[in-house]
Motif scaffolding. Structure first.
Motif, PDB file in Angstrom:
ATOM      1  N   CYS A 129      31.972  10.980  15.869  1.00  0.00           N
ATOM      2  CA  CYS A 129      32.107  11.536  14.522  1.00  0.00           C
ATOM      3  C   CYS A 129      31.889  10.472  13.456  1.00  0.00           C
ATOM      4  CB  CYS A 129      33.456  12.198  14.357  1.00  0.00           C
ATOM      5  SG  CYS A 129      33.513  13.725  15.287  1.00  0.00           S
ATOM      6  N   ARG A 130      32.219   9.249  13.755  1.00  0.00           N
ATOM      7  CA  ARG A 130      31.918   8.187  12.798  1.00  0.00           C
ATOM      8  C   ARG A 130      30.417   7.970  12.698  1.00  0.00           C
ATOM      9  NH1 ARG A 130      35.672   3.823  15.167  1.00  0.00           N
ATOM     10  NH2 ARG A 130      36.437   5.448  16.526  1.00  0.00           N
ATOM     11  N   ALA A 131      29.722   8.120  13.811  1.00  0.00           N
ATOM     12  CA  ALA A 131      28.268   7.965  13.798  1.00  0.00           C
ATOM     13  C   ALA A 131      27.599   9.105  13.045  1.00  0.00           C
ATOM     14  CB  ALA A 131      27.733   7.893  15.226  1.00  0.00           C
ATOM     15  N   ILE A 132      28.059  10.327  13.240  1.00  0.00           N
ATOM     16  CA  ILE A 132      27.444  11.445  12.533  1.00  0.00           C
ATOM     17  C   ILE A 132      27.827  11.413  11.062  1.00  0.00           C
ATOM     18  CG2 ILE A 132      29.155  13.275  12.852  1.00  0.00           C
ATOM     19  CD1 ILE A 132      25.391  13.634  13.272  1.00  0.00           C
ATOM     20  N   THR A 133      28.978  10.854  10.733  1.00  0.00           N
ATOM     21  CA  THR A 133      29.341  10.676   9.326  1.00  0.00           C
ATOM     22  C   THR A 133      28.399   9.685   8.667  1.00  0.00           C
ATOM     23  OG1 THR A 133      31.650  11.146   9.846  1.00  0.00           O
ATOM     24  CG2 THR A 133      31.210  10.055   7.752  1.00  0.00           C
ATOM     25  N   ALA A 134      28.090   8.603   9.353  1.00  0.00           N
ATOM     26  CA  ALA A 134      27.136   7.629   8.814  1.00  0.00           C
ATOM     27  C   ALA A 134      25.751   8.248   8.668  1.00  0.00           C
ATOM     28  CB  ALA A 134      27.068   6.398   9.709  1.00  0.00           C
ATOM     29  N   ALA A 135      25.335   9.040   9.649  1.00  0.00           N
ATOM     30  CA  ALA A 135      24.038   9.712   9.560  1.00  0.00           C
ATOM     31  C   ALA A 135      24.013  10.681   8.385  1.00  0.00           C
ATOM     32  CB  ALA A 135      23.725  10.447  10.868  1.00  0.00           C
ATOM     33  N   THR A 136      25.113  11.355   8.148  1.00  0.00           N
ATOM     34  CA  THR A 136      25.192  12.296   7.023  1.00  0.00           C
ATOM     35  C   THR A 136      25.121  11.564   5.694  1.00  0.00           C
ATOM     36  OG1 THR A 136      26.517  13.778   8.387  1.00  0.00           O
ATOM     37  CG2 THR A 136      26.569  14.134   6.020  1.00  0.00           C
ATOM     38  N   VAL A 137      25.796  10.438   5.591  1.00  0.00           N
ATOM     39  CA  VAL A 137      25.762   9.660   4.347  1.00  0.00           C
ATOM     40  C   VAL A 137      24.348   9.146   4.076  1.00  0.00           C
ATOM     41  CG1 VAL A 137      26.564   7.519   3.273  1.00  0.00           C
ATOM     42  CG2 VAL A 137      28.189   9.046   4.376  1.00  0.00           C
ATOM     43  N   PHE A 138      23.698   8.615   5.102  1.00  0.00           N
ATOM     44  CA  PHE A 138      22.327   8.153   4.903  1.00  0.00           C
ATOM     45  C   PHE A 138      21.369   9.309   4.671  1.00  0.00           C
ATOM     46  CE2 PHE A 138      23.919   4.142   6.574  1.00  0.00           C
ATOM     47  CZ  PHE A 138      23.299   3.256   5.703  1.00  0.00           C
ATOM     48  N   GLY A 139      21.677  10.474   5.218  1.00  0.00           N
ATOM     49  CA  GLY A 139      20.887  11.663   4.911  1.00  0.00           C
ATOM     50  C   GLY A 139      21.017  12.053   3.443  1.00  0.00           C
ATOM     51  N   ALA A 140      22.214  11.928   2.904  1.00  0.00           N
ATOM     52  CA  ALA A 140      22.411  12.212   1.475  1.00  0.00           C
ATOM     53  C   ALA A 140      21.667  11.191   0.611  1.00  0.00           C
ATOM     54  CB  ALA A 140      23.898  12.209   1.142  1.00  0.00           C
TER      55      ALA A 140
END
Length: 175
Positions: A129-140
């Motif tokens: 979940c920390r990895a997908i949170t980072a992916a989401t932030v970079f997606g934004a």
């Protein structure tokens, strides 16, 4: 401001480079999250019967991966089309369309994966979940970069900053 994309090439290349770098980061973090995600079975009880249901990787994570892959193709096309075919009207419209599709894809991708954070598919204590949170932030952040480049490309194509086609006849001929 519309001419800054055409006149200031280092800024244009820096924006495109950041788009590619952020896409690489999203591919890495999203790929890691997909890799370490452990699907699970749930025993469902219904009036008409019981069964085991398997919950796998959320679709939004795969869509975020698609957005990163689409960015590679789109940015390469935009760099080639912006440098070699800058004066062609049809290519300009295609550039705007590619930018708009990438912008809408990233907007939908990061919102869809952000909705999964903190749910049963992605509890806060899990490592993926920390990895997908980072992916989401970079997606934004990628979406914000595409907002900038889409706006600049739209202004460049539709405000007519490209050279107008004029007649090449000279006025030396007496009438």
């Amino acid at each position: 401001m519309a001419t800054t994309m055409a006149a200031n090439r280092p800024v244009h290349f820096a924006l495109r480079a950041l788009q590619l770098i952020f896409a690489i980061i999203v591919i890495g973090t999203d790929g890691y999250a997909i890799h370490v995600f452990r699907g699970h079975e749930v025993y469902e009880q219904f009036v008409y019967g019981n069964f085991y249901d398997y919950y796998g990787v959320p679709d939004a994570w795969g869509f975020l991966m698609f957005c990163a892959g689409w960015t590679f193709l789109g940015v390469i096309f935009l760099l080639i089309a912006g440098n070699r075919f800058a004066d062609h009207r049809l290519i300009g419209y295609i550039r705007v369309a590619v930018e708009a599709v990438a912008l809408l894809s990233w907007t939908a991708g990061f919102i869809a994966s952000a909705i999964n954070i903190g749910t049963n598919a992605c509890p806060a204590q899990e490592n993926h979940c920390r990895a997908i949170t980072a992916a989401t932030v970079f997606g934004a952040l990628e979406m914000l970069l595409f907002v900038i480049t889409t706006t600049l490309t739209f202004k460049l194509v539709f405000n007519g900053t490209r050279g107008r086609k004029t007649s090449k006849t000279s006025s030396d001929i007496p009438i």
